[in-house]
Structures are given as structure tokens and as C-alpha cells.
Design a protein around this motif. Sequence first.
Motif, PDB file in Angstrom:
ATOM      1  N   ILE A   1       3.937   7.438  -9.335  1.00  0.00           N
ATOM      2  CA  ILE A   1       3.066   8.283  -8.515  1.00  0.00           C
ATOM      3  C   ILE A   1       1.877   7.443  -8.042  1.00  0.00           C
ATOM      4  CG2 ILE A   1       1.550  10.338  -8.610  1.00  0.00           C
ATOM      5  CD1 ILE A   1       4.417  11.168  -9.047  1.00  0.00           C
ATOM      6  N   CYS A   2       1.467   7.638  -6.797  1.00  0.00           N
ATOM      7  CA  CYS A   2       0.270   6.934  -6.306  1.00  0.00           C
ATOM      8  C   CYS A   2      -0.947   7.452  -7.077  1.00  0.00           C
ATOM      9  CB  CYS A   2       0.087   7.178  -4.812  1.00  0.00           C
ATOM     10  SG  CYS A   2      -1.493   6.581  -4.187  1.00  0.00           S
ATOM     11  N   GLU A   3      -1.719   6.542  -7.589  1.00  0.00           N
ATOM     12  CA  GLU A   3      -2.876   6.932  -8.404  1.00  0.00           C
ATOM     13  C   GLU A   3      -3.946   7.645  -7.590  1.00  0.00           C
ATOM     14  OE1 GLU A   3      -4.114   3.256 -10.087  1.00  0.00           O
ATOM     15  OE2 GLU A   3      -2.426   3.193 -11.508  1.00  0.00           O
ATOM     16  N   HIS A   4      -3.919   7.383  -6.285  1.00  0.00           N
ATOM     17  CA  HIS A   4      -4.964   7.956  -5.434  1.00  0.00           C
ATOM     18  C   HIS A   4      -4.599   9.307  -4.847  1.00  0.00           C
ATOM     19  CE1 HIS A   4      -7.625   4.455  -5.444  1.00  0.00           C
ATOM     20  NE2 HIS A   4      -6.490   3.807  -5.703  1.00  0.00           N
ATOM     21  N   CYS A   5      -3.369   9.430  -4.344  1.00  0.00           N
ATOM     22  CA  CYS A   5      -3.027  10.687  -3.653  1.00  0.00           C
ATOM     23  C   CYS A   5      -1.978  11.509  -4.392  1.00  0.00           C
ATOM     24  CB  CYS A   5      -2.584  10.406  -2.219  1.00  0.00           C
ATOM     25  SG  CYS A   5      -1.023   9.518  -2.097  1.00  0.00           S
ATOM     26  N   GLY A   6      -1.379  10.956  -5.430  1.00  0.00           N
ATOM     27  CA  GLY A   6      -0.408  11.715  -6.215  1.00  0.00           C
ATOM     28  C   GLY A   6       0.980  11.764  -5.629  1.00  0.00           C
TER      29      GLY A   6
ATOM     30  N   SER B   1       0.816  -1.217   0.000  1.00  0.00           N
ATOM     31  CA  SER B   1       0.000   0.000   0.000  1.00  0.00           C
ATOM     32  C   SER B   1       0.847   1.263   0.000  1.00  0.00           C
ATOM     33  CB  SER B   1      -0.898   0.029   1.246  1.00  0.00           C
ATOM     34  OG  SER B   1      -1.627  -1.145   1.353  1.00  0.00           O
ATOM     35  N   CYS B   2       0.208   2.339  -0.448  1.00  0.00           N
ATOM     36  CA  CYS B   2       0.847   3.655  -0.422  1.00  0.00           C
ATOM     37  C   CYS B   2       1.020   4.091   1.033  1.00  0.00           C
ATOM     38  CB  CYS B   2      -0.032   4.657  -1.183  1.00  0.00           C
ATOM     39  SG  CYS B   2       0.376   6.382  -0.875  1.00  0.00           S
ATOM     40  N   GLY B   3       2.222   4.522   1.379  1.00  0.00           N
ATOM     41  CA  GLY B   3       2.493   4.957   2.754  1.00  0.00           C
ATOM     42  C   GLY B   3       1.821   6.276   3.094  1.00  0.00           C
ATOM     43  N   GLY B   4       1.275   6.933   2.083  1.00  0.00           N
ATOM     44  CA  GLY B   4       0.608   8.212   2.337  1.00  0.00           C
ATOM     45  C   GLY B   4      -0.882   8.049   2.518  1.00  0.00           C
ATOM     46  N   CYS B   5      -1.526   7.342   1.599  1.00  0.00           N
ATOM     47  CA  CYS B   5      -2.988   7.246   1.654  1.00  0.00           C
ATOM     48  C   CYS B   5      -3.472   5.812   1.884  1.00  0.00           C
ATOM     49  CB  CYS B   5      -3.608   7.793   0.375  1.00  0.00           C
ATOM     50  SG  CYS B   5      -3.302   6.739  -1.054  1.00  0.00           S
ATOM     51  N   HIS B   6      -2.529   4.875   1.919  1.00  0.00           N
ATOM     52  CA  HIS B   6      -2.837   3.462   2.191  1.00  0.00           C
ATOM     53  C   HIS B   6      -3.642   2.771   1.089  1.00  0.00           C
ATOM     54  CE1 HIS B   6      -1.028   4.190   6.028  1.00  0.00           C
ATOM     55  NE2 HIS B   6      -1.893   5.165   6.264  1.00  0.00           N
TER      56      HIS B   6
HETATM   57 ZN   LIG Z   1      -1.346   7.301  -2.088  1.00  0.00          ZN
END
Ligand SMILES: [Zn+2]
Length: 249
Positions: free
Chosen positions: A231-236, A207-212
Motif C-alpha cells: 500500500i502507498c504510505e501516503h495515499c493508501g 513514484s506512486c501512480g496515484g499521489c506521485h
Molecule cells: Zn500514493
Amino acid sequence: MAKKAEKTIEEKLKDLVALQNIYSKLDEINKLKGELPLEVSDLEDEILGLEKRVARLKEDREDLEDVITTQRMKVKESEALTARYEEQLNNVKNSREFDALNKEIEMQKLEQQLAEKRIREAEEQITAKNAVIEESEEILKSRQADLEVKKKELEKISAETLKEEKALAKKAESKRKGVEERYLKAFDRIRKAYANGLAVVIYERDSCGGCHAKIPTQKQVEIRQHKKIIICEHCGRILVDPELAEAIA
Ligand SMILES: [Zn+2]
């Protein structure tokens, strides 16, 4: 366009991680300082309120003491009058005068009782006020002690961190020179967009460490390859793998 010393993607990623680390340290310092001034001013407000409350209570107590003084004078007055009327009773000439004097005496005794009752009531109120004053003063003392501690803490932090902040800012400035403009823009924009100021995050447990948000397996492979900036597709946020992040930490 600038073709000076072409950096590999891995090097660029490392620069971004390093930049993130510098800014995260600065954020931490600001957070530490950011809460203290607020706590200090909150305590100052509370202390001011308590001081006003205690002052008001003491004024009330003085008013009650005035009531007692006045009523004690009334008691004395009534006692004196009663004594005088009783003295006059020895020299009455007729029953009408006798009745009139007795009526006066009775009235003075009632006056006296009323004054004594008011004294007792005021004394009770003073006792109650004293308890509240004592309690408020206790709280006041403890808040003042808290304030002293917080103020010293803030002074210490400000002095200690000033040097560190300057050094970090300088470090960030020189690091930025090595990062391409478009990455810097993205980095600054994402940092500003999130309260935690993280533009570069590690992906952990898929998972993304920023938005999970979950990261597709293919992307995870790409992140580990360090050939592209992912880049995370959800939080950028820019995603890096833990090994790369550790190499700079
Ligand atoms: Zn993210």
C-alpha cells in the motif's frame, strides 16, 4: 477463514487490477455522460435568457414605434392648425388678431419641430435596438444549434453505453466474488476517497501512480515480487508494477 482454492498474492493482485480496470471503464462512461447533461441544461438556460432578452428588445421597439405614430399624428395636427391659422390671416380684422394668429402659427411650428425631433430620436433608438436584436438572434441561433448537437450526442451515448454499462457491472459483480472481503472493503473505501476513483495504481518512475509520492527502493522490490500486497504510505492505494498491470489490460 475461507480456504477454498487458496489464491496466491499475485492472483489476488491481478484480481484487484482487473476490478480496477472494470470500474475505471464505468467511471469513464459516467464521466462522459456526467458532463453532457450539465452542458445541455446550461445551454437551455442560456437560450431561455436570450429568448427573454430578444422579446424584451422587441417590446421596446414596439413602444418606440408607438412613439413615432403618436408624434406623426402631432405633426399632422400642427400642420393642419398652421394651415388653418394661415388661412385665417387673410381675413384678419385688426392687428391684435393678426398678432394672436401669428403667435399660434409660431407655436404650432415649434410643436411640429418638437414632434419631428422625437420621431428622429425614436428612429435612432430603433436602429440601435435592431442591431442588438440581430446580434442576440445570431447568438441564439448558434446556441440552439449547439443544443441540438449536444442533445443528440447525449441520446447516442445513453443508448450505446447502456449495454456496455450493464455488461461491465455484471463483470464487476462476478469479479468481486473472487476477491477477499477485506480487500474489497479497502478497495471500495479508497475508490470513494479519490475523485479519479483509483484504488489500484501502477508505480512508475519510483513514484506512486496515484499521489506521485516516492516509493522506497525496498518497497519497489517487494511490489515486483508479488508476494505481499503493498500500500502507498501516503495515499493508501494498492501499488502494482507495470508488468503485472499489463498482463491484465
Ligand atoms: Zn500514493
